[in-house]
Design a protein around this motif. Sequence first.
Motif, short mmCIF file in Angstrom:
data_model
loop_
_atom_site.label_atom_id
_atom_site.label_comp_id
_atom_site.label_asym_id
_atom_site.label_seq_id
_atom_site.Cartn_x
_atom_site.Cartn_y
_atom_site.Cartn_z
N GLN A 1 3.64 41.12 -10.55
CA GLN A 1 3.49 39.89 -10.67
C GLN A 1 3.65 38.70 -11.47
OE1 GLN A 1 4.98 38.74 -7.39
NE2 GLN A 1 4.42 36.78 -8.03
N ALA A 2 2.98 39.07 -12.74
CA ALA A 2 2.82 38.63 -13.77
C ALA A 2 4.04 37.84 -14.52
CB ALA A 2 1.44 38.98 -14.79
N ILE A 3 4.51 39.60 -14.51
CA ILE A 3 6.39 39.09 -15.07
C ILE A 3 7.35 38.41 -13.85
CG2 ILE A 3 7.73 40.68 -15.55
CD1 ILE A 3 5.74 41.50 -17.64
N ARG A 4 6.94 38.58 -12.55
CA ARG A 4 7.65 38.00 -11.99
C ARG A 4 7.71 36.50 -12.12
NH1 ARG A 4 7.55 42.50 -8.81
NH2 ARG A 4 5.27 41.78 -8.19
N GLU A 5 6.62 36.31 -12.98
CA GLU A 5 6.67 34.77 -13.04
C GLU A 5 6.30 34.14 -13.95
OE1 GLU A 5 2.21 34.28 -11.19
OE2 GLU A 5 3.41 34.48 -8.76
N ALA A 6 6.38 35.27 -15.04
CA ALA A 6 7.23 34.70 -16.26
C ALA A 6 8.16 34.49 -16.79
CB ALA A 6 6.08 35.91 -17.35
N GLU A 7 8.41 33.09 -17.83
CA GLU A 7 9.73 33.43 -18.82
C GLU A 7 9.54 34.16 -19.81
OE1 GLU A 7 10.94 28.77 -18.31
OE2 GLU A 7 7.88 28.71 -18.52
N ALA A 8 8.67 34.69 -20.40
CA ALA A 8 8.78 35.28 -21.51
C ALA A 8 7.79 36.52 -21.54
CB ALA A 8 8.37 34.00 -22.76
N VAL A 9 8.18 37.67 -22.47
CA VAL A 9 7.14 38.93 -22.65
C VAL A 9 7.61 39.46 -24.37
CG1 VAL A 9 9.14 40.53 -22.07
CG2 VAL A 9 6.61 40.92 -21.21
N PHE A 10 6.11 39.71 -24.54
CA PHE A 10 6.25 40.41 -25.35
C PHE A 10 5.21 41.13 -25.40
CE2 PHE A 10 3.87 39.54 -30.89
CZ PHE A 10 4.75 40.59 -30.58
N VAL A 11 6.34 42.81 -25.35
CA VAL A 11 5.81 43.62 -25.49
C VAL A 11 5.73 44.27 -27.20
CG1 VAL A 11 6.59 46.43 -25.14
CG2 VAL A 11 6.99 44.59 -23.77
N GLY A 12 4.09 44.78 -27.24
CA GLY A 12 4.25 44.61 -28.99
C GLY A 12 3.91 46.25 -29.45
N GLY A 13 3.60 46.65 -30.37
CA GLY A 13 3.86 47.52 -31.31
C GLY A 13 2.58 48.97 -31.79
N GLY A 14 3.30 49.98 -31.64
CA GLY A 14 1.80 51.07 -31.49
C GLY A 14 2.34 52.51 -31.53
N ASN A 15 2.12 52.84 -30.44
CA ASN A 15 2.51 54.21 -29.84
C ASN A 15 3.97 54.34 -29.25
OD1 ASN A 15 2.53 56.87 -28.45
ND2 ASN A 15 2.27 57.67 -30.66
N SER A 16 5.05 55.18 -28.89
CA SER A 16 5.87 54.62 -27.86
C SER A 16 6.30 55.13 -27.32
CB SER A 16 7.37 54.70 -28.82
OG SER A 16 7.56 53.61 -29.41
N PHE A 17 5.65 56.49 -27.43
CA PHE A 17 5.39 57.44 -26.02
C PHE A 17 4.18 57.00 -25.12
CE2 PHE A 17 7.11 59.55 -29.79
CZ PHE A 17 8.08 60.66 -28.37
N ARG A 18 2.94 56.75 -25.79
CA ARG A 18 2.07 55.88 -24.86
C ARG A 18 2.60 54.67 -24.02
NH1 ARG A 18 -4.06 55.53 -27.66
NH2 ARG A 18 -2.36 54.47 -29.22
N LEU A 19 3.35 54.23 -25.08
CA LEU A 19 3.76 52.11 -24.29
C LEU A 19 4.88 52.78 -23.37
CD1 LEU A 19 3.96 49.49 -24.51
CD2 LEU A 19 5.94 50.36 -26.41
N LEU A 20 5.46 53.91 -23.13
CA LEU A 20 6.52 54.20 -22.44
C LEU A 20 5.99 54.87 -21.35
CD1 LEU A 20 8.99 54.41 -21.28
CD2 LEU A 20 10.31 56.52 -22.78
N LYS A 21 4.71 55.67 -21.96
CA LYS A 21 5.03 56.25 -20.02
C LYS A 21 3.93 55.58 -19.22
CE LYS A 21 0.76 60.19 -19.03
NZ LYS A 21 -0.41 60.97 -18.94
N THR A 22 2.67 54.19 -20.34
CA THR A 22 2.57 52.96 -19.29
C THR A 22 3.32 52.04 -18.35
OG1 THR A 22 0.80 53.39 -21.44
CG2 THR A 22 0.10 51.56 -19.69
N LEU A 23 4.07 51.45 -19.48
CA LEU A 23 5.33 51.38 -18.49
C LEU A 23 5.68 51.67 -17.41
CD1 LEU A 23 7.29 49.55 -21.71
CD2 LEU A 23 5.82 48.37 -20.30
#
Length: 246
Positions: free
Chosen positions: A73-95
């Motif tokens: 819902q937070a994404i659906r109400e946003a105009e911009a999103v910033f997806v930060g860096g770190g570990n790509s595997f952990r990021l994708l799994k959580t997404l």
Amino acid sequence: MDLLLLSNSRNHGQELLAHARDEIDDFLGTVRRIVFVPYALADHDAYTASIASALEPIGVRVEGVHRFPDPGQAIREAEAVFVGGGNSFRLLKTLQSTGLVEAIGPRVRAGELRYLGSSAGTNMACPTLRTTNDMPIVQPTSFAAFGFVPFQINPHYLDPDPTSTHMGETREQRLIEFLEENDVPVLGIREGGWLRVHDGHARLGGANGARLFLRGERPRELAPDADVSFLLHAEPRYDVGPEQRS
């Protein structure tokens, strides 16, 4: 689509995002609130706070998506999103596990949500995370990412050092190895650089240019500010195709 894909979030000797702050300001336009996705690092609160501090000078308010009862819902109400860096595997799994792949993807493709990525967040804009530099510390359900661009990006691209005595593969060798199994362009963006995509056009930014890898060809040097819109028409072929995102 409106995309700003940073190779890195911090340049040597500079504060967080200082090298790209003006570009971020221009990219956001009148948007002064951004939802930040901190899932690539373990400490979500600290990461969000650091990004909030970095963007405060340009008057941007940052809210961590992990603080919302319903991240989608937070994404659906946003105009911009910033997806930060770190570990790509952990990021994708959580997404994947939070449903943000489905929440973010369609809105960005429809031009309703501006997408800012850095490092691992930039990897997520590609069809897969296969050209990340990261260790697979966790296992996502698949390697398929958002696929906002039809080519791969290698953030933090590092040129071979002819004086090095290190016997491991260089970044160039690893990307050529990737192309032995997959026929898809790979854009190696050096630190301090970024890719800006808008209305069917793509242009490099920053001071250091990039390196383009194509199957069966020698790597090609791309100058800063180069127009790379032709990459948006790539037809990637992977050994096993990434899942189609709706």
